[in-house]
Design a protein around this motif. Structure first.
Motif, mmCIF file in Angstrom:
data_model
loop_
_atom_site.group_PDB
_atom_site.id
_atom_site.type_symbol
_atom_site.label_atom_id
_atom_site.label_comp_id
_atom_site.label_asym_id
_atom_site.label_seq_id
_atom_site.Cartn_x
_atom_site.Cartn_y
_atom_site.Cartn_z
ATOM 1 N N GLY A 1 0.817 -1.272 0.109
ATOM 2 C CA GLY A 1 -0.013 -0.178 -0.059
ATOM 3 C C GLY A 1 0.803 1.396 -0.233
ATOM 4 N N SER A 2 0.352 2.232 0.416
ATOM 5 C CA SER A 2 1.035 3.424 0.712
ATOM 6 C C SER A 2 2.239 3.363 1.621
ATOM 7 C CB SER A 2 -0.078 4.678 1.347
ATOM 8 O OG SER A 2 0.854 5.815 1.609
ATOM 9 N N ILE B 1 7.369 14.654 8.450
ATOM 10 C CA ILE B 1 6.227 15.571 8.034
ATOM 11 C C ILE B 1 6.517 16.797 7.298
ATOM 12 C CG2 ILE B 1 4.482 16.949 9.267
ATOM 13 C CD1 ILE B 1 4.065 15.031 11.436
ATOM 14 N N SER B 2 7.977 17.235 7.560
ATOM 15 C CA SER B 2 8.416 18.284 7.086
ATOM 16 C C SER B 2 8.953 17.850 5.639
ATOM 17 C CB SER B 2 9.619 18.706 7.753
ATOM 18 O OG SER B 2 10.423 19.750 7.128
ATOM 19 N N VAL C 1 -0.810 9.454 14.324
ATOM 20 C CA VAL C 1 -1.121 8.766 15.537
ATOM 21 C C VAL C 1 -0.178 8.386 16.427
ATOM 22 C CG1 VAL C 1 -2.361 6.293 15.997
ATOM 23 C CG2 VAL C 1 -3.176 7.721 13.972
ATOM 24 N N ALA C 2 0.934 7.997 15.854
ATOM 25 C CA ALA C 2 2.198 7.771 16.823
ATOM 26 C C ALA C 2 2.505 8.698 17.722
ATOM 27 C CB ALA C 2 3.406 7.269 16.176
ATOM 28 N N VAL C 3 2.641 10.047 16.924
ATOM 29 C CA VAL C 3 2.915 11.329 17.765
ATOM 30 C C VAL C 3 2.042 11.655 18.999
ATOM 31 C CG1 VAL C 3 2.973 13.681 17.549
ATOM 32 C CG2 VAL C 3 4.149 12.305 15.646
ATOM 33 N N ALA C 4 0.705 11.498 18.654
ATOM 34 C CA ALA C 4 -0.355 11.775 19.670
ATOM 35 C C ALA C 4 -0.218 10.713 20.968
ATOM 36 C CB ALA C 4 -1.624 11.363 19.036
ATOM 37 N N ASN C 5 0.276 9.429 20.679
ATOM 38 C CA ASN C 5 0.547 8.376 21.395
ATOM 39 C C ASN C 5 1.826 8.552 22.325
ATOM 40 O OD1 ASN C 5 -1.792 7.020 21.134
ATOM 41 N ND2 ASN C 5 -0.814 5.684 19.660
ATOM 42 N N ALA C 6 2.791 9.646 21.919
ATOM 43 C CA ALA C 6 4.127 9.620 22.222
ATOM 44 C C ALA C 6 4.219 9.917 23.931
ATOM 45 C CB ALA C 6 5.022 10.396 21.571
ATOM 46 N N ILE D 1 1.172 9.231 6.550
ATOM 47 C CA ILE D 1 1.437 10.290 7.627
ATOM 48 C C ILE D 1 0.300 10.600 8.500
ATOM 49 C CG2 ILE D 1 1.929 12.960 7.818
ATOM 50 C CD1 ILE D 1 4.284 11.388 6.510
ATOM 51 N N ASP D 2 -0.732 10.764 7.899
ATOM 52 C CA ASP D 2 -2.039 10.987 8.775
ATOM 53 C C ASP D 2 -2.382 9.666 9.634
ATOM 54 O OD1 ASP D 2 -2.249 13.578 7.879
ATOM 55 O OD2 ASP D 2 -3.615 12.631 6.137
ATOM 56 N N GLN D 3 -2.359 8.552 8.988
ATOM 57 C CA GLN D 3 -2.824 7.260 9.652
ATOM 58 C C GLN D 3 -1.875 6.710 10.542
ATOM 59 O OE1 GLN D 3 -6.092 6.441 9.445
ATOM 60 N NE2 GLN D 3 -6.203 8.416 8.369
ATOM 61 N N SER D 4 -0.704 6.920 10.144
ATOM 62 C CA SER D 4 0.581 6.026 11.041
ATOM 63 C C SER D 4 1.161 7.164 11.889
ATOM 64 C CB SER D 4 1.385 5.581 10.128
ATOM 65 O OG SER D 4 2.430 4.770 10.816
ATOM 66 N N VAL D 5 1.865 8.188 11.274
ATOM 67 C CA VAL D 5 2.985 8.753 11.783
ATOM 68 C C VAL D 5 2.294 9.801 12.842
ATOM 69 C CG1 VAL D 5 4.468 10.881 11.708
ATOM 70 C CG2 VAL D 5 4.507 8.998 9.959
#
Length: 307
Positions: free
Chosen positions: A57-58, A125-126, A99-104, A93-97
């Protein structure tokens, strides 16, 4: 990177153990079967898989392939195009990265893995923002006005940013490796102790497959390849025997039997192709076999994570 990229995903493959929730220990020791740990660490694994898995996939690896195919590598750059498209990289970026940042910031504390996840995420993200700017630049035909001046600048910006991203991903993986190993050891012993032998051999097989894969060099097999392969073969044989035992599957809470069957088929194929590598002399055949192993790993991991 593309040829052996799936190894990274294997190093951080999820462990779906379906165990009952356990209470956190008062000494702060990570409780690997708690939903809090699983949700957080699995989101980190999702990030590293998104970065490296080229054919599921992506993915960022797929995005890089499209970037270099269309605009060239730094030594053969060619930005004079009429349009570019780098794929659906923002999905990851939206579905993986993100989400993980929010969990950090959530419990449990994973130490340097938390810090490294945030640092890596900021840079990828940059980098994705630069790709979006490039796509917009070409769609708007801005090169007609500036004669590709901004395209050259954005290209250079992306190359510099990608170098940071790649370096930070290596650091992130290293900080996750110890946690992953401790968790897997915990579940291996727990499954063996409680008689969940199908899941026990699934974990052992993944461990031996990873160790065998790690012994594949650019020209020859490493000294530990055969011993790791032998361990993998025994564990795969055990899984194949137990796959026909409904009581054993039930004991290990294997409810998705068709998915388990697919997983076992890919694992068995990987074992067979590892064996083939021991005898292959032709370089073209070796490359073909490696690609097959790489592809089967991706499919196996996908099924494993759903079981």
């Amino acid at each position: 990177m593309k040829k052996m990229g799936i190894l990274v995903a294997v190093l951080f493959v999820l462990a779906s153990c379906n165990l009952k929730q356990a209470k956190e220990k008062s000494d702060g020791t990570l409780k690997y079967d708690s939903p809090e740990f699983s949700d957080k660490f699995n989101s980190y694994i999702s990030v590293t898989n998104y970065y490296s898995t080229s054919d599921k996939g992506s993915s960022w690896d797929g995005t890089l392939t499209k970037f270099y195919d269309q605009l060239g590598t730094p030594d053969k750059k060619n930005v004079q195009k009429e349009d570019v498209y780098f794929g659906n990289f923002m999905w990851g970026i939206d579905q993986s990265v993100k989400v993980a940042v929010a969990n950090a910031e959530k419990a449990p504390n994973l130490g340097s893995a938390d810090t490294n996840l945030i640092a890596f995420s900021k840079e990828i993200i940059s980098a994705s923002s630069i790709l979006q700017q490039l796509e917009s630049y070409y769609k708007g035909k801005s090169y007609l006005d500036d004669k590709y001046a901004k395209a050259n600048q954005l290209y250079s910006n992306f190359i510099n940013e990608q170098a940071k991203v790649d370096s930070l991903c290596i650091v992130l993986r290293k900080s996750m490796a110890g946690i992953k190993e401790n968790r897997d050891n915990y579940f291996v012993e727990l499954n063996k102790k409680e008689g969940r032998l199908v899941r026990y051999h699934m974990l052992l097989s993944m461990r031996y497959a990873k160790a065998t894969f790690a012994q594949i060099g650019s020209k020859e097999l490493g000294p530990e390849f055969k011993s790791n392969y032998d361990k993998l073969a025994l564990s795969v044989d055990e899984l194949n025997k137990r796959s026909a035992d409904d009581s054993a599957l039930e004991k290990s809470n294997i409810t998705l039997k068709s998915t388990f069957g697919n997983y076992l088929g890919y694992l068995t194929s990987i074992k067979g192709n590892f064996r083939m590598l021991m005898d292959v002399k032709d370089e073209a055949k070796r490359e073909e076999t490696l690609k097959k192993i790489d592809s089967d790993f991706a499919e196996m991991i996908d099924d494993y994570n759903r079981i």
